[in-house]
Design a protein around this motif. Structure first.
Motif, short mmCIF file in Angstrom:
data_model
loop_
_atom_site.label_atom_id
_atom_site.label_comp_id
_atom_site.label_asym_id
_atom_site.label_seq_id
_atom_site.Cartn_x
_atom_site.Cartn_y
_atom_site.Cartn_z
N THR A 1 0.83 -1.20 0.00
CA THR A 1 0.00 0.00 0.00
C THR A 1 0.87 1.25 0.00
O THR A 1 0.42 2.31 0.42
N LEU A 2 2.11 1.16 -0.48
CA LEU A 2 3.01 2.29 -0.44
C LEU A 2 2.45 3.53 -1.09
O LEU A 2 2.63 4.64 -0.60
N ALA A 3 1.75 3.38 -2.20
CA ALA A 3 1.25 4.54 -2.93
C ALA A 3 0.32 5.40 -2.08
O ALA A 3 0.13 6.57 -2.37
N THR A 4 -0.27 4.83 -1.03
CA THR A 4 -1.17 5.59 -0.19
C THR A 4 -0.51 6.00 1.13
O THR A 4 -1.17 6.56 1.99
N ARG A 5 0.79 5.70 1.26
CA ARG A 5 1.51 6.11 2.47
C ARG A 5 2.46 7.26 2.12
O ARG A 5 3.13 7.22 1.09
N ASP B 1 20.44 14.90 -5.08
CA ASP B 1 20.38 13.94 -6.19
C ASP B 1 20.70 12.53 -5.71
O ASP B 1 20.06 11.56 -6.13
N THR B 2 21.70 12.41 -4.83
CA THR B 2 22.04 11.09 -4.26
C THR B 2 20.86 10.51 -3.51
O THR B 2 20.54 9.31 -3.64
N ILE B 3 20.20 11.34 -2.73
CA ILE B 3 19.04 10.88 -1.95
C ILE B 3 17.89 10.49 -2.87
O ILE B 3 17.24 9.45 -2.67
N ARG B 4 17.64 11.27 -3.88
CA ARG B 4 16.54 10.97 -4.81
C ARG B 4 16.81 9.66 -5.57
O ARG B 4 15.89 8.86 -5.80
N GLN B 5 18.05 9.44 -5.97
CA GLN B 5 18.39 8.18 -6.66
C GLN B 5 18.18 6.99 -5.73
O GLN B 5 17.66 5.95 -6.15
N ALA B 6 18.57 7.15 -4.46
CA ALA B 6 18.37 6.07 -3.49
C ALA B 6 16.88 5.83 -3.24
O ALA B 6 16.44 4.68 -3.11
N ALA B 7 16.10 6.91 -3.18
CA ALA B 7 14.66 6.77 -2.96
C ALA B 7 13.99 6.04 -4.12
O ALA B 7 13.13 5.17 -3.92
N LEU B 8 14.41 6.36 -5.34
CA LEU B 8 13.86 5.68 -6.50
C LEU B 8 14.22 4.20 -6.48
O LEU B 8 13.39 3.33 -6.79
N THR C 1 5.72 -1.76 -7.15
CA THR C 1 4.47 -1.10 -7.53
C THR C 1 4.46 -0.79 -9.03
O THR C 1 5.52 -0.59 -9.63
N ASP C 2 3.30 -0.75 -9.62
CA ASP C 2 3.18 -0.43 -11.04
C ASP C 2 3.37 1.07 -11.31
O ASP C 2 3.68 1.47 -12.41
N THR C 3 3.18 1.87 -10.26
CA THR C 3 3.27 3.31 -10.41
C THR C 3 4.64 3.78 -9.96
O THR C 3 5.06 3.52 -8.84
N LEU C 4 5.37 4.49 -10.82
CA LEU C 4 6.67 5.01 -10.45
C LEU C 4 6.54 6.16 -9.47
O LEU C 4 5.55 6.90 -9.48
N TRP C 5 7.54 6.31 -8.63
CA TRP C 5 7.55 7.41 -7.67
C TRP C 5 7.55 8.74 -8.41
O TRP C 5 8.30 8.94 -9.38
N ASP C 6 6.70 9.66 -7.96
CA ASP C 6 6.59 10.95 -8.63
C ASP C 6 7.64 11.96 -8.16
O ASP C 6 7.66 13.10 -8.63
N GLY C 7 8.51 11.54 -7.25
CA GLY C 7 9.59 12.41 -6.79
C GLY C 7 9.21 13.34 -5.65
O GLY C 7 10.06 14.05 -5.12
N LYS C 8 7.93 13.33 -5.24
CA LYS C 8 7.49 14.22 -4.17
C LYS C 8 7.80 13.61 -2.80
O LYS C 8 7.64 12.41 -2.60
N ILE C 9 8.24 14.45 -1.91
CA ILE C 9 8.59 14.02 -0.56
C ILE C 9 7.70 14.75 0.44
O ILE C 9 7.57 15.99 0.38
N ASP C 10 7.08 14.02 1.32
CA ASP C 10 6.19 14.63 2.30
C ASP C 10 6.93 15.15 3.52
O ASP C 10 6.56 16.18 4.08
N LEU C 11 7.97 14.42 3.95
CA LEU C 11 8.64 14.77 5.20
C LEU C 11 10.14 14.49 5.10
O LEU C 11 10.55 13.41 4.67
N VAL C 12 10.95 15.46 5.49
CA VAL C 12 12.37 15.25 5.73
C VAL C 12 12.61 15.50 7.22
O VAL C 12 12.19 16.55 7.75
N PHE C 13 13.23 14.58 7.90
CA PHE C 13 13.41 14.71 9.34
C PHE C 13 14.81 14.26 9.75
O PHE C 13 15.54 13.64 8.96
#
Length: 418
Positions: free
Chosen positions: A7-11, A69-76, A85-97
């Motif tokens: 259910t990652l797409a909804t988290r 960029d390093t963090i985004r590559q790791a997130a992808l 998941t069938d849906t690729l990550w859109d690159g949006k981040i909700d929280l950095v902590f």
């Protein structure tokens, strides 16, 4: 590990910039976030994080060398490799902590305004602005808002405001959120325009030392714990422990909140390597009354019906390798074990720490208590107007060797896995 869709797409998506062993990450996960990336410079701590969070991409590097960029590559990579998941990550981040090292701000230390470690809060700011999350959350010691150190927080507020974030700071005590420990921490939150900032309200009642550790067995009953940090309890021993278990301790033995459930063996007692005391020390500890310091060692004895004082980490090899004082057990004439410290910090029993007492206590003492982090994380969920979702995937933890590396071998491991 189940490789089915989740259910990652909804988290909501989160990034941890100063991960340590993962106490902050766990609380944020329990609140309903998926932590895709964790950055941690200490290779021993990074190994323990990787063991406990198999879905998260760990970057073991000095934060000053890490780019967005390093963090985004790791997130992808985390999204594609782990979530299927069938849906690729859109690159949006909700929280950095994250919780940048706090020794330069701590009221317990020298409080040098120019301590090199103070500048790490600016690295946190840099990466937040580069990653552009909807919300950010920084944890630090209350000393950050005392005296001349206020200038650091004001500098951060102004910089974030210039880039469109409004912010608030508040000191919270872990004991007000179900943690059996007095531990005050500053939480500095910021959000993009249109997002309100909430802080959690204290929960009713206090959890005490007896609630946290009364069901754990006497380590001296297990000769094998002189040389190893784990022992398999018999069904009878487990049943005896369950007769003493509190509601608080039971929650640390179950999959709860909105975290991924972990596969683990409830019979396996971990992080419980014995500390060998001489008879003189044992006699002194036995004579020490609750909530008082033993006069020679200056170790404080826990009060069974009270709160634990703040558990501290000591220093790493880069600052002298000093061991922080360990509390004396409230009943037994010895210092507490790493597992007992973990219970007092609200880590669940499935959570594993380094097999040595020195690293294990450092990992606990450096962490944000998960229940405190979870309370703040739930407030952020409210701020973002999200409905948390319980994941169904059961996670299998990593290779036990990750908890056995010394600093040299842990460093080699990350050099080989960059």
């Amino acid at each position: 590990m189940d490789n089915g869709k989740t259910t990652l797409a909804t988290r909501p998506i989160a990034i941890d910039l100063f991960a340590g062993v993962g106490g902050f990450s766990l609380g944020i996960e329990q609140a309903g976030f998926d932590v895709l990336v964790a950055v941690e410079s200490d290779p021993v701590h990074a190994c323990a994080y990787k063991f406990n969070f198999p879905l998260t991409e760990v970057i073991c590097q000095d934060i000053t060398q890490v780019t967005a960029d390093t963090i985004r590559q790791a997130a992808l990579k985390a999204w594609i490799a782990h979530y299927k998941t069938d849906t690729l990550w859109d690159g949006k981040i909700d929280l950095v902590f994250g919780g940048p090292p706090c020794q330069g701000f701590s009221l317990m230390g020298k409080r040098l305004i120019n301590d090199d470690r103070n500048h790490l809060v600016l690295e946190f700011c840099r990466l937040v602005l580069e990653l552009n999350p909807r919300y950010f959350l920084m944890e630090n010691v209350p000393g950050m808002v005392a005296g001349k150190h206020k200038t650091w927080l004001n500098k951060l507020k102004n910089k974030f405001k210039h880039h469109g974030y409004h912010s608030r700071a508040q000191i919270l005590n872990a004991a007000d959120f179900g943690v059996p420990q007095r531990r005050k921490r500053l939480f500095f939150c910021g959000a993009q325009a249109g997002i309100r900032i909430y802080f959690p309200k204290p929960v009713a009642g206090l959890v005490t030392v007896v609630d946290a550790i009364a069901d754990l067995p006497d380590l001296d009953s297990f000769p094998e714990l002189k040389t190893t940090d784990q022992v398999l309890l018999s069904f009878e021993q487990l049943a005896q422990a369950e007769q003493k278990i509190s509601v608080y301790a039971q929650t640390l033995r179950e999959s709860n909140y909105f975290a991924y459930p972990r596969a683990w063996n409830p019979q396996l007692l971990t992080s419980s390597l014995q500390t060998q005391h001489n008879q003189t020390s044992i006699a002194r500890f036995a004579a020490t009354i609750a909530n008082q310091r033993e006069p020679i060692s200056q170790l404080r004895r826990l009060d069974l019906n009270g709160l634990c004082h703040t558990l501290r980490a000591g220093t790493g090899s880069d600052h002298g390798s000093h061991t922080s004082p360990r509390p004396i057990h409230p009943i037994l004439p010895r210092v507490i074990s790493v597992r007992e410290a973990a219970r007092l910090h609200s880590f669940p029993d499935w959570f594993r720490l380094h097999q040595t007492k020195w690293h294990g206590f450092r990992q606990v003492g450096n962490s944000v208590p998960p229940l405190l982090a979870q309370a703040v994380g739930k407030s952020i969920i409210t701020s973002l107007a999200l409905t948390p979702v319980s994941p169904q995937m059961v996670l299998t933890q990593g290779d036990l060797q990750l908890l056995r590396f010394d600093a040299c071998h842990a460093k080699q491991y990350w050099l080989m896995n960059e």
